[in-house]
Design a protein around this motif. Structure first.
Motif, mmCIF file in Angstrom:
data_model
loop_
_atom_site.group_PDB
_atom_site.id
_atom_site.type_symbol
_atom_site.label_atom_id
_atom_site.label_comp_id
_atom_site.label_asym_id
_atom_site.label_seq_id
_atom_site.Cartn_x
_atom_site.Cartn_y
_atom_site.Cartn_z
ATOM 1 N N GLN A 88 -0.973 8.044 4.821
ATOM 2 C CA GLN A 88 -0.150 6.830 4.974
ATOM 3 C C GLN A 88 -0.299 6.186 6.358
ATOM 4 N N SER A 89 -0.200 6.984 7.420
ATOM 5 C CA SER A 89 -0.212 6.390 8.758
ATOM 6 C C SER A 89 -1.586 5.866 9.158
ATOM 7 N N HIS A 90 -2.624 6.181 8.360
ATOM 8 C CA HIS A 90 -3.956 5.647 8.658
ATOM 9 C C HIS A 90 -4.106 4.221 8.129
ATOM 10 N N VAL A 91 -3.115 3.767 7.373
ATOM 11 C CA VAL A 91 -3.130 2.380 6.885
ATOM 12 C C VAL A 91 -1.851 1.719 7.437
ATOM 13 N N PRO A 92 -1.893 1.302 8.704
ATOM 14 C CA PRO A 92 -0.650 0.883 9.375
ATOM 15 C C PRO A 92 -0.019 -0.378 8.778
ATOM 16 N N GLN A 93 -0.739 -1.042 7.871
ATOM 17 C CA GLN A 93 -0.128 -2.192 7.195
ATOM 18 C C GLN A 93 1.163 -1.782 6.472
ATOM 19 N N HIS A 94 1.250 -0.496 6.073
ATOM 20 C CA HIS A 94 2.479 -0.019 5.411
ATOM 21 C C HIS A 94 3.689 -0.248 6.323
ATOM 22 N N ALA A 95 3.473 -0.059 7.630
ATOM 23 C CA ALA A 95 4.598 -0.207 8.573
ATOM 24 C C ALA A 95 5.013 -1.673 8.683
ATOM 25 N N GLU A 96 4.021 -2.554 8.648
ATOM 26 C CA GLU A 96 4.345 -3.986 8.755
ATOM 27 C C GLU A 96 5.150 -4.440 7.526
ATOM 28 N N LEU A 97 4.692 -4.002 6.352
ATOM 29 C CA LEU A 97 5.391 -4.420 5.132
ATOM 30 C C LEU A 97 6.797 -3.803 5.089
ATOM 31 N N HIS A 98 6.890 -2.566 5.558
ATOM 32 C CA HIS A 98 8.203 -1.913 5.632
ATOM 33 C C HIS A 98 9.155 -2.727 6.506
ATOM 34 N N LEU A 99 8.640 -3.181 7.637
ATOM 35 C CA LEU A 99 9.475 -3.974 8.547
ATOM 36 C C LEU A 99 9.961 -5.254 7.849
ATOM 37 N N LEU A 100 9.035 -5.927 7.175
ATOM 38 C CA LEU A 100 9.423 -7.196 6.533
ATOM 39 C C LEU A 100 10.422 -6.945 5.407
ATOM 40 N N PHE A 101 10.181 -5.893 4.631
ATOM 41 C CA PHE A 101 11.131 -5.567 3.557
ATOM 42 C C PHE A 101 12.502 -5.182 4.134
ATOM 43 N N SER A 102 12.486 -4.537 5.298
ATOM 44 C CA SER A 102 13.773 -4.091 5.859
ATOM 45 C C SER A 102 14.638 -5.298 6.245
ATOM 46 N N MET A 103 13.990 -6.446 6.456
ATOM 47 C CA MET A 103 14.758 -7.658 6.782
ATOM 48 C C MET A 103 15.535 -8.165 5.575
ATOM 49 N N ILE A 104 15.024 -7.902 4.385
ATOM 50 C CA ILE A 104 15.646 -8.531 3.200
ATOM 51 C C ILE A 104 16.392 -7.532 2.321
ATOM 52 N N THR A 105 16.392 -6.240 2.725
ATOM 53 C CA THR A 105 17.041 -5.231 1.870
ATOM 54 C C THR A 105 18.487 -5.030 2.308
#
Ligand code: SF4
Length: 349
Positions: A88-105
């Motif tokens: 998971q951490s080798h594809v850091p885009q997961h962290a970016e999407l997590h951040l954006l989702f955390s704004m709307i959850t």
């Protein structure tokens, strides 16, 4: 002509980087994944960030634990030519999407996830009052939606997490349609059969109960663990009849033994015609038959760890391409693309 990867439905699933795996992990997930490889386009990831949500204080073994998980995946029959495996951490885009989702959850959605309360009550030796722990279903939603998976193989207890992922997808699509169309499909849970697998003490097999049979246990260890496994308490003496339906060893037989052995167990246990030691040796035979070829496959990678790392690198590169495509849609939908755009006022002139 569409490629086979375009015609197959996409499946996404992950496993925490907890180190070497046990039979419970195999029966509960891995065995299903191996069978899915040809039916679906599969992305399997080792969730090292998820491991941090509960085990954040000491990260000294995270990387090693991730590699151990991969070795067991390969041992069990996941094949890098038929599925994509990555950390998971080798594809850091997961962290970016997590951040954006955390704004709307909304917070309330997270607080009512059943495992949130359950784990906070059950895990007393660590402080789980962290932002990361509350938000881990959001990270999970990012992991799944990044690949626009059609299905997420889960057990019954994980269905609420997939439902939350669907809710987050819906909310994102509502706020940020891309040219009028939704960015994310809503993935479906794929309920996978997960038979009850007891550990050697009769409770659910789990590392935290110290009752596991590991995929890497050599034959003498497997046989020894079986010898001390609890049985139907009604069989105090050899002459007492028992009931395989009330015996953890009977549960193992149901999963791993063939019909002939099962019939012998049923008859012999109920009539006290067989002893528990003999019965346990049959289930040990069945386990050794499954574990031996796995351990042989694992050895190839243990002897050449670079080979396993190369598989992870290739997997991350492939997953990263899909993640890049998704993230550029996400950024565009949110009006935050990386492309130059002239100021709105001058564009209107
Ligand atoms: S004979 Fe087998 S199934 Fe019956 S109680 Fe003993 S171990 Fe369990």
């Amino acid at each position: 002509m569409p490629s086979s990867s375009q015609t197959r439905k996409r499946v996404l699933s992950g496993m925490r980087s907890t180190g070497k795996l046990h039979l419970g992990n195999y029966v509960g997930a891995l065995d299903n994944w191996v069978r899915m490889q040809d039916q679906y386009e599969c992305f399997f990831f080792i969730a090292d960030w998820h491991a941090l949500t509960t085990d954040y204080a000491d990260t000294s073994r995270v990387k090693e634990n991730s590699v151990e998980v991969l070795l067991d995946w390969l041992a069990a029959g996941l094949d890098p030519d038929r599925c994509t495996m990555f950390i998971q951490s080798h594809v850091p885009q997961h962290a970016e999407l997590h951040l954006l989702f955390s704004m709307i959850t909304p917070l309330g959605w997270l607080e009512r996830v059943p495992t949130y309360k359950e784990q906070r009550e059950n895990i007393k030796d660590r402080d789980l009052g962290t932002y990361g722990f509350l938000g881990y279903p959001v990270l999970q939603a990012a992991d799944i939606l990044m690949y626009k998976g059609d299905f997420v193989p889960v057990g019954e207890d994980q269905v609420p997490h997939v439902e939350l992922t669907r809710e987050i997808a819906r909310r994102f699509n509502q706020f940020y349609p891309l040219n009028g169309t939704p960015v994310f499909p809503e993935p479906q849970p794929l309920l996978t059969p997960a038979p009850k697998l007891p550990g050697t003490d009769g409770r659910k097999m789990s590392k935290s109960y110290d009752n596991t049979i590991m995929l890497t246990d050599p034959e003498p260890v497997v046989r020894q663990k079986l010898k001390t496994m609890v049985t139907d308490p009604a069989r105090i003496r050899r002459s007492d009849p028992g009931n395989p339906d009330l015996c953890p060893v009977g549960d193992l037989h149901k999963i791993f033994s063939d019909a002939g052995t099962m019939a012998k167990v049923n008859e012999g246990c109920r009539s006290a015609g067989i002893g528990c030691i003999e019965c346990k040796s049959w289930v040990a035979d069945a386990l050794v038959n499954i574990l031996n070829p796995m351990q042989e496959r694992r050895k190839k990678y243990e002897d050449n760890p670079r080979l396993a790392w190369d598989i992870l690198e290739a997997g991350s590169a492939k997953a990263g391409q899909v993640a890049d495509a998704t993230m550029s849609e996400v950024r565009e939908a949110m009006g935050m693309s990386l492309e130059y755009a002239p100021p709105k006022s001058s564009a209107a002139k």
